[in-house]
Each structure stands twice: as structure tokens, then as C-alpha cells.
Write a protein that holds these residues in place. Structure first.
Motif, short mmCIF file in Angstrom:
data_model
loop_
_atom_site.label_atom_id
_atom_site.label_comp_id
_atom_site.label_asym_id
_atom_site.label_seq_id
_atom_site.Cartn_x
_atom_site.Cartn_y
_atom_site.Cartn_z
N PHE A 1 28.34 75.18 -24.39
CA PHE A 1 28.38 75.33 -22.94
C PHE A 1 29.01 76.67 -22.59
O PHE A 1 30.06 77.04 -23.11
CB PHE A 1 29.20 74.20 -22.31
N ARG A 2 28.35 77.39 -21.69
CA ARG A 2 28.88 78.69 -21.23
C ARG A 2 29.55 78.49 -19.88
O ARG A 2 28.97 77.90 -18.96
CB ARG A 2 27.76 79.72 -21.11
N VAL A 3 30.76 78.98 -19.75
CA VAL A 3 31.50 78.89 -18.50
C VAL A 3 30.83 79.77 -17.45
O VAL A 3 30.58 80.95 -17.68
CB VAL A 3 32.97 79.30 -18.69
N THR A 4 30.54 79.18 -16.31
CA THR A 4 29.86 79.90 -15.24
C THR A 4 30.78 80.94 -14.60
O THR A 4 31.94 80.65 -14.30
CB THR A 4 29.39 78.92 -14.15
N LEU B 1 39.63 75.59 -16.79
CA LEU B 1 38.72 76.53 -16.13
C LEU B 1 39.42 77.22 -14.96
O LEU B 1 39.35 78.44 -14.80
CB LEU B 1 37.48 75.81 -15.63
N MET C 1 31.63 67.78 -20.54
CA MET C 1 31.01 69.08 -20.26
C MET C 1 29.69 68.91 -19.53
O MET C 1 29.32 69.73 -18.69
CB MET C 1 30.83 69.85 -21.56
N ALA D 1 28.65 70.49 -16.07
CA ALA D 1 27.39 71.21 -15.87
C ALA D 1 26.71 70.74 -14.58
O ALA D 1 26.14 71.55 -13.83
CB ALA D 1 26.47 70.98 -17.07
N VAL E 1 29.76 74.86 -15.65
CA VAL E 1 29.31 75.40 -16.94
C VAL E 1 27.80 75.28 -17.01
O VAL E 1 27.18 74.50 -16.27
CB VAL E 1 29.95 74.68 -18.15
N ASP E 2 27.18 76.07 -17.91
CA ASP E 2 25.76 75.97 -18.19
C ASP E 2 25.58 75.53 -19.64
O ASP E 2 26.36 75.93 -20.52
CB ASP E 2 25.06 77.33 -18.00
#
Length: 248
Positions: free
Chosen positions: A79-82, A31, A62, A66, A71-72
Motif C-alpha cells: 500500500f502506498r500512502v496517499t 499517517l 489497510m 484505502a 492509501v492506494d
């Protein structure tokens, strides 16, 4: 292209990190280096295949990320990277400078030379990783070096604060610097910091640290190019070409 490599993850306290913690550390490094992109959605099975591990420790790792806001969760997808704004990155770096520069400079008068020399192999590892274009190993060794230095000041809470700020940093320019062969020069500043500390030169340490941290929002900060709409599995990052098995 970075060579295949198993990240050398740091020992947590007096014990070795668990498999879940090793995977989480490698994901955090990916990340930070921009190898997992903001807005992208990554599935646990997809990341597991890239890291060469089962999906369970990846999913657990993950979920840890979160909780840290890195991440969300995306139901039924992964999971979507913030995304992190430029303003946030500037603020994180400002706080780091307020803490790290005077604390590290102060070590020139107080740190045990033997303890400082014990960090030299880590500083050399940073240079070696930069020369090899291995961004994950670079980020991990860089964190071990700087947190190791700060630990010599004897303030555990301070180390925790900086660790959290570093996890929130994004160094999207590392890839371009590595491809251009320019990352090794800034990597060598870690050796310069050590030498200045051992020389008991407070002013020199402060100057090198100021220059070094300046790279966070300078040389190392270029945003990744070509980001589009989030997709489930983009091209493989360097982190994905590693094995993070228990014996690594």
C-alpha cells in the motif's frame, strides 16, 4: 526516540473495537503524525512485524484505509500512502475551524461540568504523551479529546464530519517539536480549553481554540524531510515499535 507503548484506542460506541479496528486506528495515527510517509510503499507483512500482529488484520485495516482514500493499493507490493497537497490541508483545516471553534465555544454555555471533567484525564494523557515524545498516543488522545468535546453538542453527524477531516490531516511537524521539547506547551492548551469551558467563558474558549487550531497549519505542519522515491520498507516509525494485541 519515542518509548515503546501500546496505543490506547478509543471505544467505539458501547463495544470495544475489534482487532482490525485497533490496528486501523494505530495506522491512521501514524499517517497523521507523519510516521508513515506519503509516497512510501508499505507491505502488510512488514507493517505486521512492526506492530507485533499477524498480517491479516493489517491487510484488512489497510484495505479500510484505502476505501477512505488514505492509501492506494499497489499490486504485489502493498500500500502506498496517499500524498495530500498543501491546498487540501488548508481546506480541511478551514472547514474544521468553521465547525470546531463555534461549536466548542458554545459548550461554555451548555455543557455539563461533570461531562467536561470526565475529559480531563484525556487532556492530561495528551500532555503526558507529548512529554514522552509518544506521537501515536498523542494523536490518538488528541482525537478522543476533541471528538469527545464535540459529542457534548449532541450532533453525531458533526462529530463524524470532523473525525473524517482529522483523519485526512497531516501533522508532519510533530516529530521536530517533540525532539525539541516544544510539543508539551501546545499539549497543555487542552487543559486550558477545559478550564475556560468550566469557567463559562465563551470568548476565552473561542480564543484558545483559534490559537490551537492554528497550530495545525503552523507549528505542527512542517513537511517531513528526506523523502525520496518510494521504497518498500523505510526505517521503523514509532508506531512500529508497539504491540497492538487484543489485550492491549
Amino acid at each position: 526516540m519515542a518509548p515503546q507503548h501500546t496505543p490506547a484506542l478509543p471505544v467505539l460506541g458501547s463495544r470495544k473495537p475489534s482487532h482490525r479496528e485497533r490496528v486501523a486506528d494505530a495506522l491512521r495515527a501514524a499517517l497523521i503524525a507523519g510516521e508513515l510517509l506519503p509516497g512510501e510503499v508499505y507491505s502488510a507483512p512488514g507493517l505486521a512485524a512492526r506492530f507485533g500482529v499477524s498480517a491479516t488484520p493489517v491487510r484488512e485495516a489497510m484495505l479500510d484505509l484505502a476505501k477512505e482514500g488514505l492509501v492506494d493499493t499497489v499490486p504485489n507490493k502493498g500500500f502506498r500512502v496517499t500524498a495530500v497537497s498543501e491546498k487540501q490541508l488548508d481546506e480541511y483545516t478551514h472547514i474544521r475551524a468553521l465547525i470546531e471553534i463555534p461549536t466548542t465555544a458554545g459548550l461554555a454555555a451548555t455543557a455539563d461540568p461533570v461531562a467536561l471533567e470526565e475529559l480531563r484525564p484525556v487532556a492530561q494523557e495528551i500532555v503526558t504523551s507529548a512529554a514522552a515524545g509518544d506521537l501515536i498516543a498523542y494523536v490518538e488522545a488528541d482525537q478522543r479529546f476533541h471528538l469527545g468535546l464535540l459529542a457534548l453538542a449532541g450532533n453525531d453527524h458533526l462529530v463524524d464530519v470532523v473525525r473524517d477531516l482529522r483523519r485526512r490531516s497531516r501533522l508532519y511537524g510533530l516529530t521536530a517539536l517533540a525532539e525539541q521539547g516544544r510539543l508539551e506547551a501546545s499539549a497543555e492548551e487542552h487543559l486550558e480549553i477545559l478550564d475556560a469551558l468550566l469557567a463559562r467563558d465563551v470568548a476565552a474558549v473561542g480564543a484558545v481554540m483559534t490559537r490551537h487550531l492554528g497550530h495545525v497549519r503552523g507549528l505542527w505542519a512542517s513537511a517531513p524531510q528526506g523523502r525520496g522515491e518510494p521504497r518498500d520498507q523505510p526505517s521503523r516509525p514509532a508506531a512500529s515499535r508497539r504491540q497492538t494485541g487484543p489485550g492491549s
